[in-house]
Design a protein around this motif. Sequence first.
Motif, short mmCIF file in Angstrom:
data_model
loop_
_atom_site.label_atom_id
_atom_site.label_comp_id
_atom_site.label_asym_id
_atom_site.label_seq_id
_atom_site.Cartn_x
_atom_site.Cartn_y
_atom_site.Cartn_z
N THR A 1 4.90 1.43 5.15
CA THR A 1 4.23 1.66 6.43
C THR A 1 3.22 2.80 6.31
O THR A 1 2.09 2.68 6.78
CB THR A 1 5.27 1.98 7.52
N HIS A 2 3.63 3.86 5.66
CA HIS A 2 2.74 5.00 5.45
C HIS A 2 1.53 4.59 4.61
O HIS A 2 0.39 5.01 4.88
CB HIS A 2 3.51 6.14 4.79
N LEU A 3 1.72 3.76 3.60
CA LEU A 3 0.62 3.26 2.77
C LEU A 3 -0.35 2.45 3.60
O LEU A 3 -1.57 2.65 3.53
CB LEU A 3 1.16 2.41 1.61
N GLN A 4 0.17 1.56 4.43
CA GLN A 4 -0.71 0.73 5.27
C GLN A 4 -1.51 1.60 6.24
O GLN A 4 -2.71 1.38 6.44
CB GLN A 4 0.12 -0.31 6.04
N GLU A 5 -0.88 2.59 6.83
CA GLU A 5 -1.58 3.50 7.75
C GLU A 5 -2.65 4.30 7.02
O GLU A 5 -3.75 4.49 7.55
CB GLU A 5 -0.58 4.44 8.43
N ALA A 6 -2.35 4.76 5.82
CA ALA A 6 -3.32 5.55 5.06
C ALA A 6 -4.54 4.70 4.69
O ALA A 6 -5.68 5.18 4.77
CB ALA A 6 -2.68 6.11 3.79
N VAL A 7 -4.31 3.45 4.33
CA VAL A 7 -5.44 2.57 3.98
C VAL A 7 -6.26 2.24 5.23
O VAL A 7 -7.49 2.18 5.17
CB VAL A 7 -4.92 1.29 3.29
N ASN A 8 -5.60 2.08 6.37
CA ASN A 8 -6.33 1.81 7.61
C ASN A 8 -7.16 3.03 8.03
O ASN A 8 -8.29 2.88 8.52
CB ASN A 8 -5.37 1.43 8.74
N ASP A 9 -6.62 4.24 7.83
CA ASP A 9 -7.33 5.46 8.21
C ASP A 9 -8.47 5.78 7.25
O ASP A 9 -9.50 6.29 7.66
CB ASP A 9 -6.37 6.65 8.27
N ARG A 10 -8.24 5.54 5.95
CA ARG A 10 -9.26 5.84 4.93
C ARG A 10 -9.54 4.58 4.13
O ARG A 10 -8.88 4.30 3.14
CB ARG A 10 -8.77 6.94 4.00
N PRO A 11 -10.55 3.80 4.53
CA PRO A 11 -10.85 2.55 3.83
C PRO A 11 -11.19 2.74 2.35
O PRO A 11 -11.08 1.80 1.57
CB PRO A 11 -12.05 1.99 4.59
N SER A 12 -11.57 3.94 1.94
CA SER A 12 -11.88 4.16 0.52
C SER A 12 -10.62 4.03 -0.34
O SER A 12 -10.72 3.84 -1.56
CB SER A 12 -12.49 5.55 0.33
N LEU A 13 -9.45 4.11 0.25
CA LEU A 13 -8.20 3.95 -0.49
C LEU A 13 -7.85 2.48 -0.72
O LEU A 13 -6.92 2.18 -1.48
CB LEU A 13 -7.05 4.63 0.25
N ALA A 14 -8.57 1.56 -0.08
CA ALA A 14 -8.24 0.14 -0.19
C ALA A 14 -8.29 -0.36 -1.63
O ALA A 14 -7.49 -1.21 -2.03
CB ALA A 14 -9.17 -0.68 0.69
N LYS A 15 -9.23 0.17 -2.42
CA LYS A 15 -9.32 -0.30 -3.81
C LYS A 15 -8.12 0.14 -4.65
O LYS A 15 -7.86 -0.42 -5.71
CB LYS A 15 -10.63 0.15 -4.45
N HIS A 16 -7.38 1.13 -4.18
CA HIS A 16 -6.19 1.61 -4.90
C HIS A 16 -4.89 1.09 -4.28
O HIS A 16 -3.81 1.38 -4.79
CB HIS A 16 -6.16 3.14 -4.90
N CYS A 17 -5.01 0.34 -3.20
CA CYS A 17 -3.83 -0.08 -2.45
C CYS A 17 -2.87 -0.92 -3.31
O CYS A 17 -1.67 -0.69 -3.30
CB CYS A 17 -4.27 -0.87 -1.21
N ALA A 18 -3.41 -1.85 -4.07
CA ALA A 18 -2.54 -2.73 -4.86
C ALA A 18 -1.79 -1.93 -5.92
O ALA A 18 -0.58 -2.13 -6.12
CB ALA A 18 -3.37 -3.83 -5.52
N SER A 19 -2.47 -1.02 -6.61
CA SER A 19 -1.77 -0.23 -7.64
C SER A 19 -0.74 0.70 -7.01
O SER A 19 0.33 0.92 -7.58
CB SER A 19 -2.77 0.54 -8.50
N LEU A 20 -1.05 1.24 -5.84
CA LEU A 20 -0.08 2.10 -5.14
C LEU A 20 1.15 1.31 -4.74
O LEU A 20 2.29 1.77 -4.91
CB LEU A 20 -0.73 2.75 -3.92
N ALA A 21 0.94 0.12 -4.21
CA ALA A 21 2.07 -0.71 -3.78
C ALA A 21 2.92 -1.14 -4.98
O ALA A 21 4.15 -1.18 -4.90
CB ALA A 21 1.56 -1.93 -3.02
N ARG A 22 2.27 -1.48 -6.11
CA ARG A 22 3.03 -1.83 -7.31
C ARG A 22 3.86 -0.64 -7.79
O ARG A 22 5.00 -0.80 -8.21
CB ARG A 22 2.09 -2.30 -8.42
#
Length: 158
Positions: free
Chosen positions: A102-123
Amino acid sequence: MKHSINHPMRHGRRPAGRPARHSRGPALRIGRSLALVLPVVLVLSGTLAVSRVNWSGDSADPALAASAENVSSRTAARAPHEALRDELLIELQEKDPGAALTHLQEAVNDRPSLAKHCASLARSLGRAAVRVYGPTRAQSYARPVCDTSFASGVAQFG
């Protein structure tokens, strides 16, 4: 009874199938030359390379000094996705993987620049969840955050 020993080389003849000693070919000469020259070349090239290094620590080249300062400032300030990864891993251990996702999803929604790292963070969260909770329980927290990368991390490590 007198025995005569046949020494073929005394009479200028050599036994069949044996090459003469002096006709070993150019490979032997090349090998011997390399054996003498190669160590000298290696020592000289190493000496020249070491002599060109500025061992004093003072950089006379301002471009090199500026690039060194940039590297040290980049390593001092960590990238936002690395800081987020550390926060999420701590949250995963203190609470559960669901809260971290949930915190990861909120962080990506707040800072779209983190979207490219979202998959590696979730893994990374998925792999950590397997270590903490085991594969079956970790998989129960999976949800479609960052294209199911959490589940992919669980599957890789579990």
